[in-house]
Design a protein around this motif. Sequence first.
Motif, short mmCIF file in Angstrom:
data_model
loop_
_atom_site.label_atom_id
_atom_site.label_comp_id
_atom_site.label_asym_id
_atom_site.label_seq_id
_atom_site.Cartn_x
_atom_site.Cartn_y
_atom_site.Cartn_z
N ASN A 78 -10.85 -9.67 -7.15
CA ASN A 78 -10.10 -8.61 -6.37
C ASN A 78 -9.34 -7.46 -7.36
OD1 ASN A 78 -7.84 -7.60 -4.89
ND2 ASN A 78 -7.62 -9.13 -3.66
N GLN B 243 -8.12 -4.73 -6.67
CA GLN B 243 -6.78 -4.07 -6.07
C GLN B 243 -5.56 -4.88 -6.87
OE1 GLN B 243 -5.98 -4.07 -2.04
NE2 GLN B 243 -3.78 -3.22 -2.36
N ARG B 244 -5.74 -6.18 -6.92
CA ARG B 244 -4.86 -7.26 -7.56
C ARG B 244 -4.83 -6.98 -8.94
NH1 ARG B 244 -4.70 -12.66 -3.50
NH2 ARG B 244 -3.40 -11.43 -1.92
N ALA C 141 -8.60 1.65 -13.41
CA ALA C 141 -7.12 1.67 -13.32
C ALA C 141 -6.72 1.69 -14.76
CB ALA C 141 -6.63 0.48 -12.61
N TYR D 22 1.99 -11.40 -5.87
CA TYR D 22 1.33 -9.87 -6.07
C TYR D 22 2.43 -8.82 -5.44
CZ TYR D 22 -2.96 -12.13 -7.98
OH TYR D 22 -3.93 -12.83 -8.72
N LYS E 243 -0.27 -14.38 -2.04
CA LYS E 243 -0.13 -12.77 -1.88
C LYS E 243 1.31 -12.54 -2.26
CE LYS E 243 -0.18 -9.26 1.78
NZ LYS E 243 -0.21 -9.24 3.62
N GLY F 210 0.84 -1.35 -0.03
CA GLY F 210 -0.17 -0.03 0.14
C GLY F 210 0.84 1.28 -0.03
N ARG G 32 -14.42 -1.78 -10.51
CA ARG G 32 -13.51 -1.02 -9.87
C ARG G 32 -12.17 -0.99 -10.46
NH1 ARG G 32 -13.71 -2.91 -3.63
NH2 ARG G 32 -11.71 -1.61 -3.99
N ALA G 33 -11.85 -2.02 -11.31
CA ALA G 33 -10.47 -2.20 -12.02
C ALA G 33 -10.77 -1.29 -13.26
CB ALA G 33 -10.47 -3.73 -12.20
N GLU H 107 4.03 -6.00 -7.71
CA GLU H 107 4.05 -4.70 -7.52
C GLU H 107 5.62 -4.02 -7.44
OE1 GLU H 107 1.53 -1.73 -4.77
OE2 GLU H 107 1.32 -3.61 -4.46
N GLY I 81 -5.71 -4.23 -10.63
CA GLY I 81 -4.64 -2.93 -10.89
C GLY I 81 -3.21 -3.10 -10.88
N ILE I 82 -2.62 -4.39 -10.18
CA ILE I 82 -1.20 -4.45 -10.05
C ILE I 82 -0.68 -4.97 -11.61
CG2 ILE I 82 0.62 -6.05 -9.19
CD1 ILE I 82 -0.96 -5.67 -6.45
#
Length: 1087
Positions: A991, A993-994, A1037, A949, A946, A892, A1033-1034, A953, A996-997
């Motif tokens: 997910n 957020q992932r 990004a 990822y 995890k 984060g 949500r993705a 990042e 987005g990575i």
Amino acid sequence: MSAPDPDFDDCPDLAISAPTLLRSFSLRLNEALDFGDETSSSEPDVTSLVAQIEPFQDSPQLIDPILEDTVSAVCRAFLTSRKPWHCRVLYVLVKIRGAKTVSRFFPNDVALPERILCEIDQSGNENWESRYILLIWLSVLVITPFKLSSIGNEIASRVYALTVKYLSSPGREREAAATALARFLVRADTQVEYLPEYLEWSKTVSSSSIFAVLGTLATITEMFTLCSPEDLKSYVQQISVVLAAVNRSPNTRTNSLLRKMLCKASYRLALCSLALSPNDVPGSVEICIGELITTALADKDTLVRYSASKAVSRVAQSLMTNDYEDVFVPEIIDTLFVSCFPKNAASDGKIADRWHGGLLALAELLRRHVLPLPRYSTKLLEVTRGGLQFEIRMTTHAIGANVRDAACYVAWSLFRHYPGLCNDSSTTTKLIQELLSELTLVACFDREVNNRRAAAAAVQECIGRHPEVVENLEMGIALVQCLDYFAIGSRAHSFLEVSRKISMLGVAYGMTDFLIERVICSWDVDIRRLAGKALAVLLSDTNVAGEYALKLLDMVEKIPDGRSFDDRHGYLYALGEILNILPKNDLAIQALLESLKNIFDSMTFPAHYAFVLYDAALHVIGPAASLLSNHSLDIPQSYMAILNDALSRTGEDPSTAALHASACSAAARLPNGMIDPYTWLEYGKTGRPGFILALGSLRPPVDGSLIISICELASKSQKECDISIRGACVRALGALLSSDGGMLSDSPLYNQKILVALANSLQDYTTLPSRGDIGSQLRLASIKTIAAHPSKIFAHSGSSDETIITNLVRISLEKMDKLRLESLKSLRAIVPYLSIDTAEIRQIIAEPVDKNDDVLTNGHVRYFKHMIHLCGSKSFLSKPAILGLAACVGGGTGESVVRAARDAVVNFLTSAEEAENGRRFVRSAVELFVENTQPVPVNVHPTPPKRDYEIAELIGLLFEMNLLAAEQSSVYVQVYNRATRLLALATKTNNPQRVGITVVLFSGIFSSANASAKVKEAAARKLVGILVGDMKRARQAASDALFLLASEKGAENVEEMLGEIDWPACDDKETLQNAEKRICESLLRAK
């Protein structure tokens, strides 16, 4: 807000640097005054200016050399340009030095009242600081020696109206307005006209705003200060009516500040009345004193009681001046003793308030030398000693600390203001010696540090002014040195060290009895433990320890069953401490052991108090078991039953952990024959980790198969064995390593089993939704065990050595602060004992010569800046280091540790000096990502991992820094394939957020010059697929990434198409499909 001046931050002593700082402030102020003159449209940085002088609040007198010039300059500037910041500077000066001192330097030209009144009228919408300063200025101007009518016809009426208006202000303006109004009302040319009007208005204010009442009382109090009683003679009756109305007001019962101000005004009125009646004591004065003693001294708020105590003492002092010392002063003192120190009163908060108020009043009477001695010597000393012993036990706390503090104040006042105390009589001398002894005990053993220091101050005053109370001056000086301000600041040091030294001096009587009767039974469990230890310290050099042990046992037996658990705990804990120092041949041992067996056979442990009672019982069982073994006596079954019950307790709270520690300490003193370790091991497997922990207390030799069983249990998964059990196994192994005398380290088999168990524990990342990363407990236990016993753990080289060090290196760069720092400490401890080549890592992790340069104590930024060199090293440790760093970089953006890790990566990879190491870092990171060679931690489900990822990042950060441009095209294919798999996993688990990575990875591939056209096209299609996918949500990004790519390629039509649709909100599938095709084709043409 700007930072304070750096010169102040670097200065260790304000007094030494004050001249330099004040010169700097004056120069900056002059610059600000020039900068902010009437021709300037902007204002200077006033915040940094006042911040430079605010540190002088602790030593306000240091600004006196510049005060007059500064105040005059700022006032002149205000009169010239009228900037609000001028008043802010003046307010800071008033806050530091006080309004009375600063106001002396305000200009007082005869023409200023009109100007200041106008400024106050116009300041209604400005900040309160301006109004406050202007009202203070007005309070200076209203004492002009000329008639106000000679300055202006309406000046007087305007001053009156304005100050009355601000009496109702809730802010500090009320204080300044009260001062200004009081000075205005007592003037000879305004008193006759305005004072009656004001008093008539004051009679009605009691039912209005509480702030108006406070302002009224402040004004009346200030009036009594400013003028003589004769000047107010005509208005005393009216003032009495006003105060009576305020006293009847409902607000008075609910507002402590109002009651304090009422006390202050009432006693000023009483003093005025006394001065006006030199031959008689008015009835109003008697009523006032009665109210102060019976009501105000027993008030629920401390500030009211303190104000009342000063009021009583000042009225009594005035009576002595008027030759009433033989009649009214003794009546006041007798009333005080009867009202505030009643006998057989109920023990509650109200009686504590009475005692506190009464003691404060006695201290103030002593300070003013009003209390006649030796007439009241005996009664005064008895009350003072009673105050020093005052404590009322409640359910979960005690009240009376403030009473003991006030009693110390009484003693200090007595010793300071009454010379020759011991010349009166031998009885008085004996009482003073007893009081000195009591004060010494409070200075050693009181729970509150302020009480210990207050008692020490009284002792110092006594020794300094009345040295005859001790046998010789050398003893008195030694006592004062023992009761040093800082020495008694630490509770443990005061209980254990200071008390021992004073006991050797022989000044304080009955220290051991004081502990038993008043401290060992404290409501605070920590105080009870300290008192028990202190008792053992005091008895260690005597031959009466056995007698005190029997005395404590007798007190335990007299406690009714189910009652006074605090007392039971205190007595038993102290008994355990005494048993530890008891000589083996003490005559009381047989009786002690027999009585203990009887107590524990019948002892019960109520649920709400079980932990505390178990703690006390175990504290006795340990030394008692040693005594039984020394005398070849059997251990009672009740001992084992209590021990088993304590070890059976489960929970993750600190109380359970402390209980298990106490049980392990007790178990360590049992003979091995009393314990069946395999039974305890089986108990532990059933979810009772206390038994596993207790296995670490076994005395050597320990059965080797038991060691192997503990190691195997520690290596199990969360499904097979709970984390609490595995953590207990690791800690038990650490304890066994400490006590085995080399047996475990001499055996290669046992040594290797322990290494494997610790290595597996270092990889445990068990995470539960309700408890988070519980595996961190196991990792931390393993790290501490390794650091504590490196020579034993690495006694035999093997493959596990490398596993241990790689895991420690990884954790030393991860996100959790405690584990990260403990890992570095562990690395420093084990490196000398490793069989592998560690020259490079040794250089990086070595402890610096200067402790101030140690990265362990210099924050996240310094830590990562230094430790990142592990990531670029030539050794096999670079990849584990990168794995750990990725956990921070991919954690984060909101936390300081994440920012520090990212900054360290950027600075390291862009440094010309670290170019080669930087390239090595990049290659290792890419290999970790594309090959997926990193070990999967135990107890973590492999998909979606995890850690993948987190590394992704980190790779994204390398793309953003354009550090993958030199890589071969095949690398981009590998990165694309890995990113595709991660995208599939993230989509499957929903997910964003992932996802987005992976967007960052695909964007980096598309913009890379060395990537093949085919892989670029595939990356672009992935990005557009995410843009029109189901995960809203993705989409944002992906939209942002595509917009940046289009800008780089000059594809304006793509930018326009991206801006036509609200991607996160769009639900029209046809629109999305059409957009997907158009954007993809246009983007590919642009590349």
